[in-house]
Design an enzyme around this catalytic site. Structure first.
Site, PDB file in Angstrom:
ATOM      1  N   GLY A  51     -11.065 -34.840 -25.366  1.00 18.27           N
ATOM      2  CA  GLY A  51     -10.617 -33.987 -26.465  1.00 18.27           C
ATOM      3  C   GLY A  51     -11.425 -32.727 -26.682  1.00 18.27           C
ATOM      4  CG  ASP A 107     -11.471 -34.228 -30.195  1.00 21.41           C
ATOM      5  OD1 ASP A 107     -12.338 -34.990 -30.677  1.00 21.41           O
ATOM      6  OD2 ASP A 107     -10.454 -34.644 -29.614  1.00 21.41           O
ATOM      7  CG  ASP A 110      -9.628 -39.998 -37.591  1.00 22.01           C
ATOM      8  OD1 ASP A 110      -8.966 -39.309 -38.384  1.00 22.01           O
ATOM      9  OD2 ASP A 110      -9.281 -41.133 -37.247  1.00 22.01           O
ATOM     10  CE  LYS A 138      -6.917 -36.276 -38.449  1.00 25.77           C
ATOM     11  NZ  LYS A 138      -6.245 -37.442 -37.836  1.00 25.77           N
ATOM     12  CG  PHE A 159      -1.965 -37.947 -34.542  1.00 28.57           C
ATOM     13  CD1 PHE A 159      -3.120 -38.637 -34.204  1.00 28.57           C
ATOM     14  CD2 PHE A 159      -1.192 -37.412 -33.529  1.00 28.57           C
ATOM     15  CE1 PHE A 159      -3.501 -38.794 -32.878  1.00 28.57           C
ATOM     16  CE2 PHE A 159      -1.562 -37.561 -32.193  1.00 28.57           C
ATOM     17  CZ  PHE A 159      -2.719 -38.258 -31.878  1.00 28.57           C
ATOM     18  CB  VAL A 160      -3.846 -32.277 -35.555  1.00 21.14           C
ATOM     19  CG1 VAL A 160      -3.553 -32.091 -37.024  1.00 21.14           C
ATOM     20  CG2 VAL A 160      -5.293 -32.712 -35.352  1.00 21.14           C
ATOM     21  NE  ARG A 172      -6.281 -34.619 -23.058  1.00 20.18           N
ATOM     22  CZ  ARG A 172      -6.877 -35.432 -23.937  1.00 20.18           C
ATOM     23  NH1 ARG A 172      -7.460 -34.915 -24.989  1.00 20.18           N
ATOM     24  NH2 ARG A 172      -6.895 -36.729 -23.760  1.00 20.18           N
TER      25      ARG A 172
HETATM   26  P1  5GP Z   1     -13.026 -41.484 -34.816  1.00 21.70           P
HETATM   27  O1  5GP Z   1     -13.811 -42.429 -33.951  1.00 21.70           O
HETATM   28  O2  5GP Z   1     -13.876 -40.514 -35.600  1.00 21.70           O
HETATM   29  O3  5GP Z   1     -12.049 -42.220 -35.688  1.00 21.70           O
HETATM   30  O4  5GP Z   1     -12.073 -40.681 -33.899  1.00 21.70           O
HETATM   31  C1  5GP Z   1     -12.545 -39.773 -33.049  1.00 21.70           C
HETATM   32  C2  5GP Z   1     -11.607 -39.552 -31.887  1.00 21.70           C
HETATM   33  O5  5GP Z   1     -10.280 -39.984 -32.148  1.00 21.70           O
HETATM   34  C3  5GP Z   1     -11.519 -38.077 -31.689  1.00 21.70           C
HETATM   35  O6  5GP Z   1     -12.562 -37.627 -30.859  1.00 21.70           O
HETATM   36  C4  5GP Z   1     -10.151 -37.915 -31.082  1.00 21.70           C
HETATM   37  O7  5GP Z   1     -10.235 -38.102 -29.695  1.00 21.70           O
HETATM   38  C5  5GP Z   1      -9.334 -39.033 -31.715  1.00 21.70           C
HETATM   39  N1  5GP Z   1      -8.586 -38.525 -32.902  1.00 21.70           N
HETATM   40  C6  5GP Z   1      -8.858 -38.715 -34.203  1.00 21.70           C
HETATM   41  N2  5GP Z   1      -7.965 -38.088 -34.996  1.00 21.70           N
HETATM   42  C7  5GP Z   1      -7.110 -37.471 -34.149  1.00 21.70           C
HETATM   43  C8  5GP Z   1      -5.964 -36.630 -34.354  1.00 21.70           C
HETATM   44  O8  5GP Z   1      -5.525 -36.293 -35.459  1.00 21.70           O
HETATM   45  N3  5GP Z   1      -5.349 -36.190 -33.226  1.00 21.70           N
HETATM   46  C9  5GP Z   1      -5.758 -36.513 -31.977  1.00 21.70           C
HETATM   47  N4  5GP Z   1      -5.070 -36.022 -30.957  1.00 21.70           N
HETATM   48  N5  5GP Z   1      -6.834 -37.281 -31.746  1.00 21.70           N
HETATM   49  C10 5GP Z   1      -7.502 -37.760 -32.828  1.00 21.70           C
HETATM   50 MG    MG Z   2      -6.806 -38.705 -27.541  1.00 21.76          MG
HETATM   51 MG    MG Z   3     -12.256 -37.665 -28.788  1.00 20.57          MG
END
Ligand code: 5GP
Ligand code: MG
Ligand code: MG
Length: 191
Positions: A51, A107, A110, A138, A159-160, A172
């Protein structure tokens, strides 16, 4: 000869949250913040694949301090729009980061689970310093008290895709960031 092929494009988006211009402007500001922070020190950038690939490429070319580039791959999403497993780091670092300044570039922040796992992993290698830089945050989704040291944009809980962020490895290549149309999030054409 040039062949024109159909490609996934912005018409698959319900809304564009950030245009290419918004993103590039903010990257320029972020690189100033980073340059100010590192004061010409040598920094090892650890980019979290896949990402952060596009963001990292633009960010490192905008920074005016010397860098080394390494990558880690963290997986938890598979082909879905929510995390399917706890984050797994699936490759070793190539560089020795002991006593080096390390900046993790991702990227999006979350739940925070991915960055927490990455940081715990990197701390074992005794870097001189360890900071994080994310393009998107987020805040509504944070599961753990965790914030990035440098952050591009705070966005709503949607979700983006685009600018490196994927759905099932697609989108991407978009230069903007937006919300995928709901019907496409469940479509077989993306598996
Ligand atoms: P976390 O572990 O913080 O929940 O998520 C991190 C990873 O989940 C990010 O690096 C990304 O790869 C994926 N992710 C989280 N939210 C989104 C979103 O809204 N869109 C996309 N495409 N990937 C996300
Ligand atoms: Mg992904
Ligand atoms: Mg990621």
């Amino acid at each position: 000869m040039r062949t024109i092929r159909p490609r996934y494009n912005e018409s698959d988006l319900e809304t564009v949250l950030l245009t290419s211009e918004d993103i590039q402007r903010r990257i320029s500001e972020l690189s100033s913040e980073l340059s100010e922070h590192y004061q010409g020190e040598d920094v090892t950038i650890v980019s979290i694949l896949s990402g952060a690939l596009v963001f990292t490429a633009d960010l490192i070319r905008s920074c005016n301090f010397p860098t080394r580039l390494d990558c880690l791959r963290a997986e938890s999403y598979g082909n879905a729009t929510t995390a399917q497993t706890p984050p797994r780091i699936t490759n070793p670092l190539k560089t020795d980061i002991k006593n080096h300044h390390v900046l993790v570039v991702d990227d999006i922040l979350d739940s925070g689970n991915t960055l927490k796992a990455i940081i715990a992993h990197l701390e074992k290698h005794s870097p001189a310093s360890l900071k994080t830089c994310v393009l998107l945050d987020k805040p509504a989704r944070h599961e753990k008290s965790f914030s990035a040291d440098f952050c591009g944009f705070s966005i709503p809980d949607q979700f983006v895709v685009g600018y490196g962020l994927d759905f099932a490895e697609r989108y991407r290549n978009l230069s903007c960031i937006g919300v995928l149309r709901e019907e496409l999030q469940n479509s077989d054409t993306h598996s």
